[in-house]
Design a protein around this motif. Structure first.
Motif, PDB file in Angstrom:
ATOM      1  N   SER A  38       0.840  -1.202   0.000  1.00 46.16           N
ATOM      2  CA  SER A  38       0.000   0.000   0.000  1.00 46.16           C
ATOM      3  C   SER A  38       0.870   1.244   0.000  1.00 46.16           C
ATOM      4  O   SER A  38       2.090   1.178   0.190  1.00 46.16           O
ATOM      5  N   LEU A  39       0.230   2.404  -0.189  1.00 51.04           N
ATOM      6  CA  LEU A  39       0.992   3.642  -0.103  1.00 51.04           C
ATOM      7  C   LEU A  39       1.532   3.834   1.311  1.00 51.04           C
ATOM      8  O   LEU A  39       2.585   4.439   1.502  1.00 51.04           O
ATOM      9  N   ALA A  40       0.836   3.295   2.311  1.00 45.74           N
ATOM     10  CA  ALA A  40       1.349   3.364   3.685  1.00 45.74           C
ATOM     11  C   ALA A  40       2.674   2.611   3.806  1.00 45.74           C
ATOM     12  O   ALA A  40       3.576   3.052   4.524  1.00 45.74           O
ATOM     13  N   ASP A  41       2.800   1.485   3.104  1.00 44.10           N
ATOM     14  CA  ASP A  41       4.085   0.773   3.081  1.00 44.10           C
ATOM     15  C   ASP A  41       5.162   1.631   2.434  1.00 44.10           C
ATOM     16  O   ASP A  41       6.313   1.659   2.879  1.00 44.10           O
ATOM     17  N   GLY A  70     -10.256   2.076   1.041  1.00 41.40           N
ATOM     18  CA  GLY A  70      -9.990   0.768   0.455  1.00 41.40           C
ATOM     19  C   GLY A  70     -11.080   0.285  -0.474  1.00 41.40           C
ATOM     20  O   GLY A  70     -11.149  -0.902  -0.791  1.00 41.40           O
ATOM     21  N   GLY A  71     -11.932   1.198  -0.931  1.00 36.55           N
ATOM     22  CA  GLY A  71     -12.945   0.826  -1.914  1.00 36.55           C
ATOM     23  C   GLY A  71     -13.973  -0.160  -1.408  1.00 36.55           C
ATOM     24  O   GLY A  71     -14.612  -0.849  -2.195  1.00 36.55           O
ATOM     25  N   TRP A  72     -14.153  -0.237  -0.094  1.00 33.89           N
ATOM     26  CA  TRP A  72     -15.055  -1.204   0.554  1.00 33.89           C
ATOM     27  C   TRP A  72     -14.623  -2.653   0.302  1.00 33.89           C
ATOM     28  O   TRP A  72     -15.402  -3.578   0.529  1.00 33.89           O
ATOM     29  N   VAL A  73     -13.373  -2.850  -0.142  1.00 29.77           N
ATOM     30  CA  VAL A  73     -12.908  -4.207  -0.490  1.00 29.77           C
ATOM     31  C   VAL A  73     -11.572  -4.535   0.170  1.00 29.77           C
ATOM     32  O   VAL A  73     -11.388  -5.639   0.686  1.00 29.77           O
ATOM     33  N   ILE A  74     -10.611  -3.613   0.141  1.00 29.89           N
ATOM     34  CA  ILE A  74      -9.280  -3.880   0.665  1.00 29.89           C
ATOM     35  C   ILE A  74      -8.967  -2.915   1.812  1.00 29.89           C
ATOM     36  O   ILE A  74      -9.762  -2.047   2.139  1.00 29.89           O
ATOM     37  N   ALA A  75      -7.803  -3.104   2.428  1.00 24.93           N
ATOM     38  CA  ALA A  75      -7.271  -2.249   3.494  1.00 24.93           C
ATOM     39  C   ALA A  75      -8.005  -2.493   4.815  1.00 24.93           C
ATOM     40  O   ALA A  75      -9.053  -3.142   4.868  1.00 24.93           O
TER      41      ALA A  75
END
Length: 375
Positions: A72-75, A132-137
């Motif tokens: 992710s961008l956090a990574d 997270g698009g209601w799917v990821i994160a």
């Protein structure tokens, strides 16, 4: 030890120049791959290059389980911080606690962040929904944002993880967001909070959930949040807006990814007519508390912010809309490496503190109008 000849020494600068010239196209190609739009400012571009070096696969080509494993961008923020020799980029707070909310019928996982404060009384409370698009994160992916809200607003933050598609499709995440707000109204005092000083904040898909939870509170006549902060929220279902067209290939969020999120969260086109998804087209926004909208320039969702601001004003809802230039979707939690993330966090913190300090029956709205953040 090898000794250069006088001629070799004289030729060395030409050799370095040639090496530099040879590397220049590679550097330009790296920048183009990291930021296809060419709009990122230097700090954002460096972060996007760190993200590219993590080699994330295109989300839109994957199944949900594999997509959730991608960097992710956090990574990338953590990687970039290490490159800058910042070994501890986390914002300091007092404490954090993971727990399951006693919500019925679905117990929701949450993390409670407590601020460093001199206050001895109940603290204001922010309900936060990650993107997270209601799917990821998940909560961990957006830990930096929640910490920043806690520190800047000097408030308790309850970050909630909602059910996600494709395992649980629409309106699963939206129902969970409503459950979480109802839980907070009832339980704010039990966690050391002031039940009369609540706010809702969300990023991206979570920004959509934040606005919908405020509508839910209005319709159910629950204690109203003092303010709602929606950070680059999903506001509508039109994928042909100016920003979708201009930034269709942007990173870290592009148009094909949004189409993939929609396909994994909804059961078909008919659900896109629901006002919870098509807020700008179908939702009734009258009677909401003041709203702060934060957008990034380089983002397919930027036009959603413009349209939401217009609709909120038309409904006589006090609204402030700020667009930060030169940065992308997901920039808000990147304060460890982005100056504009720090600026946005300070802006949000100030708006929250202002709302929390106002009398309960006369909330102080943020300044109205759309403004562009300083370069």
């Amino acid at each position: 030890m090898t000794t250069l000849s006088r001629r070799g020494a004289m030729m060395l600068p030409f050799g370095l120049a040639g090496l530099t010239a040879a590397c220049a196209p590679a550097a330009r190609q790296m920048a183009m791959n990291a930021d296809p739009t060419g709009r990122a400012d230097p700090e954002m571009l460096s972060l996007l290059e760190s993200y590219a070096r993590l080699n994330p696969l295109p989300i839109e080509t994957l199944g949900a389980a594999q997509a959730r494993q991608q960097p992710s961008l956090a990574d990338a923020v953590r990687a970039r911080a290490l490159e800058q020799q910042n070994i501890n980029p986390q914002r300091p707070i007092n404490s954090q606690q993971d727990l399951a909310l006693t919500t019925v019928p679905n117990a929701l996982q949450a993390r409670i962040y407590r601020p460093i404060t001199r206050s001895s009384g109940p603290l204001p409370v922010i309900l936060y929904f990650h993107g997270g698009g209601w799917v990821i994160a998940d909560i961990e992916t957006y830990d930096a944002s929640a910490r920043a809200l806690c520190a800047e607003a000097e408030a308790i933050v309850v970050s909630v993880h909602y059910r996600q598609g494709p395992e649980v499709r629409f309106p699963g995440a939206h129902d969970d967001a409503n459950l979480a707000y109802a839980w907070l109204v009832t339980n704010a005092a039990a966690i050391g909070g002031d039940p009369n000083r609540l706010a809702i904040v969300g990023e991206s898909a979570g920004g959509n959930l934040a606005l919908n939870a405020a509508i839910f509170a209005r319709d159910r006549r629950l204690v109203a949040p003092r303010t709602v902060v929606a950070i680059y929220p999903v506001g509508g279902v039109d994928l042909e807006t100016p920003s979708y067209t201009r930034f269709a290939n942007a990173k870290p969020l592009n148009k094909p990814m949004i189409q993939w999120f929609v396909a994994n969260y909804t059961t078909g086109p008919a659900q896109l007519q629901d006002p919870r998804l098509d807020i700008v087209g179908r939702a009734d926004l009258a009677g909401l508390p003041p709203v702060l909208l934060v957008n990034a320039e380089i983002d397919p969702l930027a036009s959603d912010g413009d349209r939401l601001a217009d609709k909120l004003r038309a409904a006589n809802v006090p609204v402030t809309h700020t667009v930060y230039p030169g940065v992308t979707h997901e920039f808000f939690g990147a304060d460890a490496v982005l100056t504009k993330a720090k600026q946005a966090q300070r802006q949000v913190g100030e708006a929250l503190r202002t709302a929390f300090s106002a009398p309960a029956d006369v909330p102080t709205p943020p300044r109205q109008g759309r403004r562009r953040a300083a370069m």
